[in-house]
Structures are given as C-alpha cells and as structure tokens.
Write an enzyme that holds these catalytic residues in place. Structure first.
Site, PDB file in Angstrom:
ATOM      1  N   ASP A 233      29.457 -10.122  20.836  1.00 59.06           N
ATOM      2  CA  ASP A 233      29.843  -9.042  21.752  1.00 59.06           C
ATOM      3  C   ASP A 233      29.403  -9.482  23.147  1.00 59.06           C
ATOM      4  O   ASP A 233      28.220  -9.402  23.487  1.00 59.06           O
ATOM      5  CB  ASP A 233      29.149  -7.744  21.337  1.00 59.06           C
ATOM      6  CG  ASP A 233      29.365  -6.605  22.337  1.00 59.06           C
ATOM      7  OD1 ASP A 233      30.189  -6.774  23.265  1.00 59.06           O
ATOM      8  OD2 ASP A 233      28.695  -5.563  22.200  1.00 59.06           O
TER       9      ASP A 233
ATOM     10  N   LYS B 231      31.298  -9.941  34.087  1.00 60.40           N
ATOM     11  CA  LYS B 231      32.386  -9.785  33.120  1.00 60.40           C
ATOM     12  C   LYS B 231      33.575  -9.055  33.745  1.00 60.40           C
ATOM     13  O   LYS B 231      34.728  -9.317  33.397  1.00 60.40           O
ATOM     14  CB  LYS B 231      31.882  -9.022  31.895  1.00 60.40           C
ATOM     15  CG  LYS B 231      32.975  -8.665  30.881  1.00 60.40           C
ATOM     16  CD  LYS B 231      32.403  -7.896  29.706  1.00 60.40           C
ATOM     17  CE  LYS B 231      33.489  -7.393  28.775  1.00 60.40           C
ATOM     18  NZ  LYS B 231      32.943  -6.690  27.594  1.00 60.40           N
TER      19      LYS B 231
ATOM     20  N   GLU C 204      37.168  -4.665  21.245  1.00 58.34           N
ATOM     21  CA  GLU C 204      35.862  -4.076  20.951  1.00 58.34           C
ATOM     22  C   GLU C 204      35.943  -2.850  20.037  1.00 58.34           C
ATOM     23  O   GLU C 204      35.185  -2.762  19.058  1.00 58.34           O
ATOM     24  CB  GLU C 204      35.139  -3.753  22.257  1.00 58.34           C
ATOM     25  CG  GLU C 204      34.675  -5.019  22.978  1.00 58.34           C
ATOM     26  CD  GLU C 204      34.221  -4.768  24.401  1.00 58.34           C
ATOM     27  OE1 GLU C 204      34.206  -3.589  24.826  1.00 58.34           O
ATOM     28  OE2 GLU C 204      33.884  -5.734  25.100  1.00 58.34           O
TER      29      GLU C 204
ATOM     30  N   ASP D 290      34.592   4.009  22.932  1.00 57.60           N
ATOM     31  CA  ASP D 290      33.688   2.902  23.234  1.00 57.60           C
ATOM     32  C   ASP D 290      33.442   2.868  24.743  1.00 57.60           C
ATOM     33  O   ASP D 290      34.250   2.351  25.510  1.00 57.60           O
ATOM     34  CB  ASP D 290      34.316   1.589  22.752  1.00 57.60           C
ATOM     35  CG  ASP D 290      33.402   0.391  22.993  1.00 57.60           C
ATOM     36  OD1 ASP D 290      32.315   0.563  23.560  1.00 57.60           O
ATOM     37  OD2 ASP D 290      33.795  -0.728  22.618  1.00 57.60           O
TER      38      ASP D 290
END
Length: 577
Positions: A12, A74, A151, A174
């Site tokens: 992850d 990211k 994800e 999420d």
C-alpha cells in the site's frame, strides 16, 4: 523435481503512510519495518551529513528541517513536477521508489527471502498516467510490478477473505491521507464483483489538517499583528500541531493547540496556545465533507443501487476515524458503518491477498475479484451541425463502470474530401467537450487513401486491463493498416533507459545505513518534540537526549540500545501527555 513458489508481497503506497504485507497461513499479515512499526511514513529527508533518510526519521525532520524534507509526493505522481532536496532534483517517481525500496528491504528482513515482485495499490480514481508512474517507481526500486490494484478493491479482498460464505452488497469508503475512493461491490461465494467506483484523487486527511493549520496560523497572525505569513519552520510546527489536534478531536470535543517558543521572525518568539473545538473544526471542514458526499452518491448512481439496498458500509483509511465522516456515512446509508479490519492496514492486507492470488497460494485459491473502469475513455471528434463543423467533441469508447479487462471498438470517418490523415487524441473524463477532460496522448494515422468525406474509416479499439493500463489500436478499414498508440510527451511513462538512469542515480545516493535508522529516528523524533515542551518535561527530554548522544559518541552497542530504549519510552510518555 520440485518448484519453489516465488514470494510476492502486497504494498500500500500511501500519501502519508505506506505498508507491506503478505499472506501467511490463511491470513494476510502486515510486516513490521526496521523500527518494529507497521506504518512507514511516505517521507524523504536529507540528514546533516547529506545522507537521505526515508520513513519515520524523515517525517520527524519535517518539523525541524522542512526545507530538507518532502511529504505527500504521491499526489504528484504522473506529473512533470520536480522536487529540490538537498541540492538534488527528484521526481515523484524517484521519491516513491525510495519508499518502495525501504518496504522491499523490510519485507526481505521479515521473511528472510529476496523480494523481486510486488502488487502495488493505487486510488481507484488514479488515471492512466498515475498508474504508469506507480509502475515506474516500482521498477526503479528493483521491483517487478505486473499487477496494480485499486485501493478499495484491495480492502474488499481483505474483507471478502473472511466473508466468503456470505452473500451481500457493500460499499467501501476509503479516505486516506491524500485520496478518497468509493466502491460499490457484491460478494457471492468468494467472488467479489466491483459494480462501480468514484472518488477524488486530491482529497484526504491531509486536506483536513491543512484547513486547521491555516486557521491556527490566521489566529497567530491576528493575535500578534504580523505583517505577513509565518516563516517556513514556524509553519511546519503549526502544521504538525494541527495534525495532532485533528487526531485528538476524533476522541474529544475540544483540544488545545500549544506552540511554545514559536519563532515569529525578526528575533521575536512567543508562547502561543489556542482552543479548538470539534464544532469549530467541522465548520472549517464543511466544504471537504461535501466533496466526500458527491463521489458516494455518484458511485451509488452508477451502480444503480439505492442506499437502503446496501447491506454493509466498510470504512477504510485513517481519516475515516473522524466522527464527522462517520456521521456523514451514517446519514447517507441510514446505518452505522463499521470497521472490521484495521483502518490503516486494510488496503495493505488486501494487496497481500492479491499477491497471494497471483502467486497461486492455496489459501486464496477460491477467491475471484473483478474490477471496473473508473473513468470514461474516448477520443476527440468533429461533428457536423448543419453546415458547420464543431470540433473538440468527446466521443466515448469505453464507458466508466465497464467491467475490466475490457476491449471496445468504435468506427470513425473522415470529415473532409481527400483527407489523408486522422489525428487520434485520447482523453479520460465525463464531459462532452474534450477541453474539460484529461488528455492522455495522441497519435496521427497517416497514408489514408484519398476519398470523398466520410468514405474512409478508422476503427479505434481501446483495451483496458486489470492494472488500469490503456492500449489503443487503430485500423484503417480499407487497407487494414494497423497502428498502436505511442503517446508523446506523456508524464509518468518512463522508457527503459529512463528507468535504468533513475536506478543508477539511486545507487549513487548516500542513504542512511539501515542499522543506524533506529538511532537516527529516535534523535529526529526527540528533536522535533523538544521545542513543543517546557518546564520539567523539557528538562527531562534534554537530559535523555544528552545521554543518548553521549552513548552514540562512545559507540558501545549495549549502551546505545539501553539509552535509545529509555529515550523512546520517554518520548511515548510525553506524547501521551
């Protein structure tokens, strides 16, 4: 003759924290890093001696040395952005590769085997560029990344592993540090069918903390009548204090942001504190909560599912601990959501399940997961409106919500007499005009036979795989000439030469030795906390720091370990207040 099944890990790669996991026995397991912790901060910093720090030590230095530390990179994956770090320029892919390499080393240490392949998760709403960039980062880190998984799909896999005998419809919410995804899915006899996905790739817990930090800075500026914003180090301290306040407000109605000896510039230092209630914070967060609401409704609409037809609402990601997010979910679905898996670990656990599926592990052999395309993909076309040619119209080829892998083809015709070329411009998005969508690239089909307008045609085929990677094929109908899209000036897609050059640069970097990271992390955490304290607490920490530094100078391993343990226990006690 026997064969040894290769070890594939699940990663992850998060905006704030990253984790690595594997399946052992019949259960997914998140592996500890070199500090014995499960969460590795996605942070890179430069030490005083010019060596790079990755992880917890780097995140701690964000308070004391913000100009030498990079966080949340990211969010810039697949863009042309460059970061300056200690005199060197680095791309988001290279910074992510440093984090991935750290996770790879942690997994190898925990499992005692060499790791060459990984499944890496990405937000469902990551586009093609960002997915390619994630794969590139893995290659730079020395990992073969054949499989990329969304994800929320990963979280559904982890959840479905324990619910294989049930039949239900669920929604995964999420909300991590930097991204928000919503996925509607069904579980039936071990088959997890994704029905729709939606989200916001620039919305996460970091944004909630940023709003608190902006409000705290506003109070400081107003109270002390400053002419301009705070300096870089002071702002970094405000940001970290605001992050901690946001976390405390998940369990308390009110908290205090305390910033002793805050440098206001010009040799001026003040002790600042301000009360912050949950009501105040949620008023600041109202626009963000609306951004959370919209993708949920869109995902339900795309799946054709009413909220009252959802059996369970699963909360994933650290930011879902905020009471306002829980209340929003409860109000939309008419029931309390639940968190059966650890919020921070669920995605990594699911990545581990996907890695086990890829490796052929018997523990997951009866599980199957489908996925859907999160965006509509198409090309730019021209449309005749009466006698006028309207250009820049979006022509969808592969609609969002299409179960993948998928391949779709549409036929397009020339619009001018004698037209010998067709420019195929590929876009992703949901708007009717391509200018409002995201361009992925273009390719010019040449040498069409001359003919009147509309008599020459090109078939454009989109093939979208389970990794969310798009391939485009163009076939001239009359001549059967076939072209494959070569995207030009495309951020996030590095050539083999680019990958090798990045690997060489990484090998040349001075990285802090892994066996000294516990020491460097303890120092960085203590140095970051020291300015926040006063009185006896500050004196105790100063004494512990001095003893630890003396042990490091004496270079006696047993003494270093003893003093580091004392320092870490004191840090934990001081953080708890």
């Amino acid at each position: 003759m026997t064969t040894t099944r290769r070890t594939i890990v699940g990663i992850d790669l998060g905006t704030t924290y990253s984790l690595v996991g594997t399946v052992q026995g019949k259960a997914p397991l998140v592996l500890p890093n070199g500090l014995g912790e499960l969460l590795t901060p996605s942070a890179v910093s430069v030490d005083d001696d010019g060596r790079l720090l990755v992880g917890a030590a780097a995140r701690a230095r964000a308070q004391t040395h913000p100009e030498l530390t990079v966080l949340a990179f990211k969010r810039d994956m697949g863009t042309d952005r460059k970061y300056r770090l200690g005199g060197r320029e680095m791309t988001p892919e290279e910074l992510s590769a440093l984090v991935l390499r750290e996770l790879k080393a942690d997994a190898e240490q925990a499992l005692g085997v060499e790791i060459e392949e990984a499944v890496i998760t990405v937000p469902a709403y990551f586009g093609d560029r960002q997915r390619q960039a994630t794969r590139d980062a893995g290659r730079i880190a020395g990992l073969d990344v054949e499989r990329i998984i969304n994800e929320p799909t990963a979280a559904a896999l982890a959840y479905g592993l324990h619910e294989r005998d049930r039949e239900l419809r669920a929604v995964v919410l999420d909300l991590g540090g930097g991204t928000f995804d919503v996925t509607v899915l069904e579980i039936l006899e071990g088959v997890i069918e994704i029905q729709s996905s939606a989200g916001d790739s620039r919305l996460g817990g970091e944004d909630f903390a940023d709003l608190v930090a902006a409000d705290v800075e506003r109070r400081i500026v107003e109270q002390h009548r400053l002419d301009g914003p705070l300096g870089r180090v002071a702002r970094a301290r405000v940001r970290e204090a605001s992050e901690q306040a946001k976390l405390r407000l998940s369990g308390a109605d009110e908290t205090t942001v305390v910033l002793p000896a805050l440098d206001l510039g010009g040799g001026r230092s003040v002790d600042f504190s301000t009360a912050l209630s949950r009501v105040d914070a949620e008023a600041l967060w109202a626009p963000l909560l609306e951004r959370v609401r919209a993708p949920i409704l869109r995902a339900l609409r795309d799946a054709g599912v009413r909220p009252d037809r959802v059996d369970e609402v699963l909360m994933v990601g650290g930011a879902t601990r905020m009471p306002c997010v829980v209340r929003l979910a409860a109000s939309l679905f008419g029931r309390m959501p639940h968190r059966r898996l650890p919020a921070d670990e669920a995605v990594a656990m699911g990545a581990a399940v996907q890695a086990a599926l890829k490796a052929g592990d018997e523990a997951v052999e009866d599980m199957v997961a489908t996925d859907v395309a999160p965006f509509t993909l198409g090309i730019a076309t021209s449309v005749l409106s009466g006698s006028r040619l309207v250009e820049g119209v979006f022509a969808p080829i592969l609609e969002r919500g299409t179960v993948i892998p998928a391949s779709r083809v549409e036929r397009f015709r020339t619009v001018e007499d004698g037209q010998r070329r067709i420019l195929v411009e590929v876009y992703q998005g949901e708007h009717s005009l391509v200018r409002d969508n995201t361009k992925l690239g273009h390719y010019e089909v040449k040498d069409l036979p001359a003919a009147p307008a509309g008599e020459q045609a090109v078939d454009v085929r989109f093939t979208y795989d389970l990794n969310g990677i798009l391939e485009v094929e163009m076939t001239v109908v009359e001549t059967r000439q076939v072209d494959h899209l070569v995207l030009e000036q495309r951020p996030g897609r590095m050539s083999a030469a680019d990958i090798e050059a990045a690997r060489k640069r990484m090998r040349a970097l001075k990285i802090h030795p892994r066996d000294t990271l516990p020491n460097r992390t303890a120092l960085a955490r203590a140095e970051a906390l020291y300015p926040e304290l006063r009185g006896p607490a500050r004196d105790h920490l100063g004494a512990a720091l001095a003893s630890f530094r003396l042990a490091l100078e004496e270079q006696e391993p047993a003494r270093i370990e003893e003093q580091r343990g004392l320092l870490n226990r004191l840090l934990e006690m001081l953080r708890r207040g």
